[in-house]
Design a protein around this motif. Structure first.
Motif, short mmCIF file in Angstrom:
data_model
loop_
_atom_site.label_atom_id
_atom_site.label_comp_id
_atom_site.label_asym_id
_atom_site.label_seq_id
_atom_site.Cartn_x
_atom_site.Cartn_y
_atom_site.Cartn_z
N THR A 152 0.81 -1.21 0.00
CA THR A 152 0.00 0.00 0.00
C THR A 152 0.85 1.27 0.00
O THR A 152 0.36 2.34 0.36
N SER A 153 2.11 1.15 -0.40
CA SER A 153 3.01 2.30 -0.34
C SER A 153 2.76 3.31 -1.47
O SER A 153 3.08 4.49 -1.33
N PHE A 154 2.19 2.85 -2.58
CA PHE A 154 1.93 3.74 -3.71
C PHE A 154 0.68 4.56 -3.40
O PHE A 154 -0.42 4.02 -3.27
N ALA A 155 0.84 5.89 -3.30
CA ALA A 155 -0.25 6.75 -2.82
C ALA A 155 -1.33 7.01 -3.85
O ALA A 155 -2.44 7.41 -3.51
N GLY A 156 -1.03 6.82 -5.12
CA GLY A 156 -1.97 7.16 -6.18
C GLY A 156 -1.31 8.08 -7.19
O GLY A 156 -0.09 8.23 -7.23
N MET A 157 -2.12 8.75 -8.01
CA MET A 157 -1.59 9.57 -9.09
C MET A 157 -2.19 10.97 -9.02
O MET A 157 -3.31 11.17 -8.57
#
Length: 228
Positions: free
Chosen positions: A156-161
Protein backbone atom coordinates in the motif's frame (compact mmCIF):
# COMPACT_ATOMS: atom_id res chain seq x y z
CA UNK A 1 41.46 95.99 -59.52
CA UNK A 2 40.17 92.93 -57.62
CA UNK A 3 40.01 92.76 -53.87
CA UNK A 4 41.73 89.88 -52.10
CA UNK A 5 39.43 88.31 -49.46
CA UNK A 6 41.17 86.53 -46.62
CA UNK A 7 40.79 82.79 -46.58
CA UNK A 8 39.12 82.75 -43.16
CA UNK A 9 36.40 85.14 -44.38
CA UNK A 10 35.62 82.84 -47.33
CA UNK A 11 35.25 79.90 -44.95
CA UNK A 12 32.84 81.81 -42.74
CA UNK A 13 30.72 82.82 -45.73
CA UNK A 14 30.68 79.21 -47.00
CA UNK A 15 29.50 77.95 -43.63
CA UNK A 16 26.58 80.38 -43.35
CA UNK A 17 24.27 78.49 -45.81
CA UNK A 18 25.02 75.26 -43.98
CA UNK A 19 24.22 76.83 -40.63
CA UNK A 20 21.01 78.31 -41.99
CA UNK A 21 19.99 74.85 -43.32
CA UNK A 22 20.72 73.16 -40.03
CA UNK A 23 18.78 75.86 -38.22
CA UNK A 24 15.75 75.39 -40.48
CA UNK A 25 16.02 71.61 -40.03
CA UNK A 26 16.09 71.97 -36.26
CA UNK A 27 13.03 74.24 -36.30
CA UNK A 28 11.10 72.12 -38.81
CA UNK A 29 8.14 70.16 -37.44
CA UNK A 30 7.20 68.41 -40.67
CA UNK A 31 7.54 64.57 -40.67
CA UNK A 32 7.91 64.52 -36.89
CA UNK A 33 5.40 61.67 -36.66
CA UNK A 34 7.36 59.61 -39.16
CA UNK A 35 10.56 60.12 -37.20
CA UNK A 36 8.87 59.26 -33.93
CA UNK A 37 7.32 56.17 -35.48
CA UNK A 38 10.70 55.08 -36.80
CA UNK A 39 12.23 55.46 -33.36
CA UNK A 40 9.36 53.61 -31.67
CA UNK A 41 9.03 50.85 -34.26
CA UNK A 42 11.56 48.42 -32.71
CA UNK A 43 9.80 48.69 -29.35
CA UNK A 44 6.34 48.28 -30.93
CA UNK A 45 7.48 45.26 -32.95
CA UNK A 46 8.97 43.63 -29.88
CA UNK A 47 5.81 44.30 -27.89
CA UNK A 48 3.59 42.90 -30.66
CA UNK A 49 5.65 39.73 -31.09
CA UNK A 50 5.70 39.18 -27.34
CA UNK A 51 1.91 39.54 -27.21
CA UNK A 52 1.47 37.01 -30.02
CA UNK A 53 3.84 34.63 -28.24
CA UNK A 54 1.89 34.89 -24.98
CA UNK A 55 -1.43 34.26 -26.76
CA UNK A 56 0.04 31.28 -28.64
CA UNK A 57 1.38 29.78 -25.40
CA UNK A 58 -2.01 30.21 -23.72
CA UNK A 59 -3.76 28.48 -26.63
CA UNK A 60 -1.28 25.60 -26.50
CA UNK A 61 -2.05 25.12 -22.79
CA UNK A 62 -5.79 25.07 -23.46
CA UNK A 63 -5.53 22.67 -26.40
CA UNK A 64 -3.26 20.24 -24.54
CA UNK A 65 -5.61 20.29 -21.58
CA UNK A 66 -8.57 19.53 -23.84
CA UNK A 67 -6.59 16.78 -25.58
CA UNK A 68 -5.80 15.11 -22.24
CA UNK A 69 -9.48 15.21 -21.25
CA UNK A 70 -10.55 13.75 -24.60
CA UNK A 71 -8.04 10.89 -24.40
CA UNK A 72 -9.15 10.05 -20.86
CA UNK A 73 -12.81 10.17 -21.92
CA UNK A 74 -12.29 7.94 -24.95
CA UNK A 75 -10.20 5.44 -22.98
CA UNK A 76 -12.86 5.27 -20.28
CA UNK A 77 -15.64 4.51 -22.79
CA UNK A 78 -13.95 2.07 -25.20
CA UNK A 79 -14.78 -1.63 -24.78
CA UNK A 80 -15.76 -4.77 -26.63
CA UNK A 81 -18.97 -6.39 -25.38
CA UNK A 82 -18.70 -10.10 -24.59
CA UNK A 83 -21.58 -12.58 -24.54
CA UNK A 84 -20.36 -14.61 -21.56
CA UNK A 85 -18.45 -12.06 -19.52
CA UNK A 86 -17.61 -8.46 -18.77
CA UNK A 87 -16.73 -6.17 -21.68
CA UNK A 88 -13.04 -6.22 -22.62
CA UNK A 89 -10.64 -3.39 -23.33
CA UNK A 90 -8.36 -4.30 -26.25
CA UNK A 91 -5.11 -3.12 -27.78
CA UNK A 92 -7.25 -2.21 -30.78
CA UNK A 93 -9.31 0.14 -28.60
CA UNK A 94 -6.16 1.74 -27.19
CA UNK A 95 -4.77 2.31 -30.68
CA UNK A 96 -8.05 3.87 -31.75
CA UNK A 97 -7.86 6.27 -28.80
CA UNK A 98 -4.38 7.32 -29.93
CA UNK A 99 -5.56 7.73 -33.53
CA UNK A 100 -8.30 10.06 -32.34
CA UNK A 101 -5.68 12.05 -30.41
CA UNK A 102 -3.57 12.29 -33.56
CA UNK A 103 -6.48 13.79 -35.48
CA UNK A 104 -7.38 16.23 -32.72
CA UNK A 105 -3.82 17.48 -32.28
CA UNK A 106 -2.62 17.12 -35.86
CA UNK A 107 -1.25 20.66 -36.15
CA UNK A 108 0.44 20.36 -32.75
CA UNK A 109 2.71 17.62 -34.14
CA UNK A 110 2.14 15.46 -31.07
CA UNK A 111 3.87 12.35 -32.50
CA UNK A 112 7.18 14.19 -32.93
CA UNK A 113 6.96 16.89 -30.25
CA UNK A 114 4.93 15.20 -27.55
CA UNK A 115 4.05 12.00 -25.76
CA UNK A 116 0.72 10.71 -24.48
CA UNK A 117 0.78 8.25 -21.57
CA UNK A 118 -2.35 6.35 -20.51
CA UNK A 119 -2.29 4.45 -17.21
CA UNK A 120 -4.95 2.25 -15.65
CA UNK A 121 -5.01 3.07 -11.94
CA UNK A 122 -6.58 0.22 -10.00
CA UNK A 123 -6.66 -1.43 -6.57
CA UNK A 124 -4.23 -4.30 -5.97
CA UNK A 125 -4.90 -7.47 -3.97
CA UNK A 126 -3.70 -5.82 -0.73
CA UNK A 127 -6.01 -2.85 -1.14
CA UNK A 128 -3.31 -0.47 -2.35
CA UNK A 129 -3.14 1.56 -5.52
CA UNK A 130 -1.24 0.31 -8.54
CA UNK A 131 -0.69 0.97 -12.24
CA UNK A 132 -2.16 -2.19 -13.75
CA UNK A 133 -1.13 -1.32 -17.30
CA UNK A 134 0.31 1.61 -19.19
CA UNK A 135 0.43 2.55 -22.88
CA UNK A 136 2.32 5.37 -24.61
CA UNK A 137 2.17 7.17 -27.94
CA UNK A 138 4.66 9.61 -29.39
CA UNK A 139 8.28 9.41 -30.48
CA UNK A 140 9.67 11.19 -27.41
CA UNK A 141 11.04 9.28 -24.44
CA UNK A 142 9.34 11.07 -21.54
CA UNK A 143 8.12 8.70 -18.86
CA UNK A 144 5.24 8.90 -16.42
CA UNK A 145 5.73 11.04 -13.34
CA UNK A 146 4.31 8.23 -11.24
CA UNK A 147 6.23 5.23 -12.47
CA UNK A 148 5.95 2.54 -15.13
CA UNK A 149 3.43 -0.25 -15.51
CA UNK A 150 3.35 -2.40 -12.39
CA UNK A 151 4.13 0.38 -9.92
CA UNK A 152 2.39 -0.42 -6.63
CA UNK A 153 1.53 -4.00 -7.64
CA UNK A 154 1.92 -5.11 -4.03
CA UNK A 155 1.50 -3.39 -0.71
CA UNK A 156 0.00 0.00 0.00
CA UNK A 157 3.01 2.30 -0.34
CA UNK A 158 1.93 3.74 -3.71
CA UNK A 159 -0.25 6.75 -2.82
CA UNK A 160 -1.97 7.16 -6.18
CA UNK A 161 -1.59 9.57 -9.09
CA UNK A 162 -1.83 13.32 -9.46
CA UNK A 163 0.61 16.22 -9.05
CA UNK A 164 -1.28 17.78 -6.11
CA UNK A 165 -0.74 16.82 -2.50
CA UNK A 166 -4.06 14.95 -2.54
CA UNK A 167 -3.56 11.99 -4.86
CA UNK A 168 -6.25 10.44 -7.02
CA UNK A 169 -7.12 6.89 -5.98
CA UNK A 170 -9.29 4.24 -7.60
CA UNK A 171 -12.06 2.32 -5.88
CA UNK A 172 -12.14 -1.45 -5.71
CA UNK A 173 -13.73 -3.09 -8.72
CA UNK A 174 -13.17 -0.18 -11.09
CA UNK A 175 -10.32 1.73 -12.69
CA UNK A 176 -9.29 5.27 -13.49
CA UNK A 177 -7.93 6.12 -16.91
CA UNK A 178 -5.14 8.53 -16.01
CA UNK A 179 -3.67 10.49 -18.93
CA UNK A 180 -0.42 12.44 -19.00
CA UNK A 181 0.68 14.58 -21.92
CA UNK A 182 4.20 15.95 -22.23
CA UNK A 183 4.77 18.44 -25.05
CA UNK A 184 7.93 20.17 -26.22
CA UNK A 185 6.83 23.77 -26.71
CA UNK A 186 8.94 25.86 -29.05
CA UNK A 187 8.36 29.65 -29.13
CA UNK A 188 6.54 30.82 -32.25
CA UNK A 189 8.57 33.98 -32.93
CA UNK A 190 11.09 34.36 -30.13
CA UNK A 191 12.81 31.01 -30.48
CA UNK A 192 16.25 32.63 -30.52
CA UNK A 193 15.50 34.45 -27.25
CA UNK A 194 13.20 32.17 -25.25
CA UNK A 195 14.21 28.54 -24.61
CA UNK A 196 11.98 25.58 -25.40
CA UNK A 197 10.03 24.15 -22.48
CA UNK A 198 8.14 20.97 -21.70
CA UNK A 199 4.44 21.50 -20.97
CA UNK A 200 2.71 18.75 -19.02
CA UNK A 201 -1.02 18.20 -18.71
CA UNK A 202 -3.02 15.55 -16.87
CA UNK A 203 -6.60 14.32 -16.91
CA UNK A 204 -8.41 11.36 -15.38
CA UNK A 205 -11.82 9.72 -15.64
CA UNK A 206 -13.37 6.63 -14.12
CA UNK A 207 -14.09 3.75 -16.50
CA UNK A 208 -17.71 3.93 -17.66
CA UNK A 209 -19.88 0.89 -16.88
CA UNK A 210 -18.40 -2.57 -16.37
CA UNK A 211 -15.06 -3.72 -17.78
CA UNK A 212 -12.79 -6.71 -17.37
CA UNK A 213 -9.87 -5.15 -15.47
CA UNK A 214 -7.52 -8.12 -15.49
CA UNK A 215 -5.65 -7.09 -18.64
CA UNK A 216 -5.74 -5.43 -22.06
CA UNK A 217 -6.85 -8.11 -24.47
CA UNK A 218 -5.37 -8.61 -27.92
CA UNK A 219 -7.49 -11.14 -29.82
CA UNK A 220 -6.73 -12.27 -33.35
CA UNK A 221 -5.86 -10.49 -35.53
CA UNK A 222 -3.37 -9.10 -33.00
CA UNK A 223 -2.79 -5.37 -32.94
CA UNK A 224 0.50 -3.51 -32.28
CA UNK A 225 1.09 -2.89 -28.58
CA UNK A 226 1.82 0.77 -27.78
CA UNK A 227 4.13 -0.12 -24.92
CA UNK A 228 6.06 2.56 -23.06
Amino acid sequence: MSMIIPHSTKDRRAKKPLRRFLGRLARSTSAVSAVELGLAMPFLMGLSLTGIEVVNLALIHVRLNQLAITVADNASRAKQTQVNGAPQFREYDMNQVFRAAALQGEDLQIPTRGRVIVSSLQVNSQGGQWIAWQRCWGLNSWTSRYGPQGTGATGTSFAGMGYTTTKMTADAGTAIMFVEIAYNYKPFFLGSILPSKVIRKEAALYVRDDRDLTQIYNPSPAQPVASC
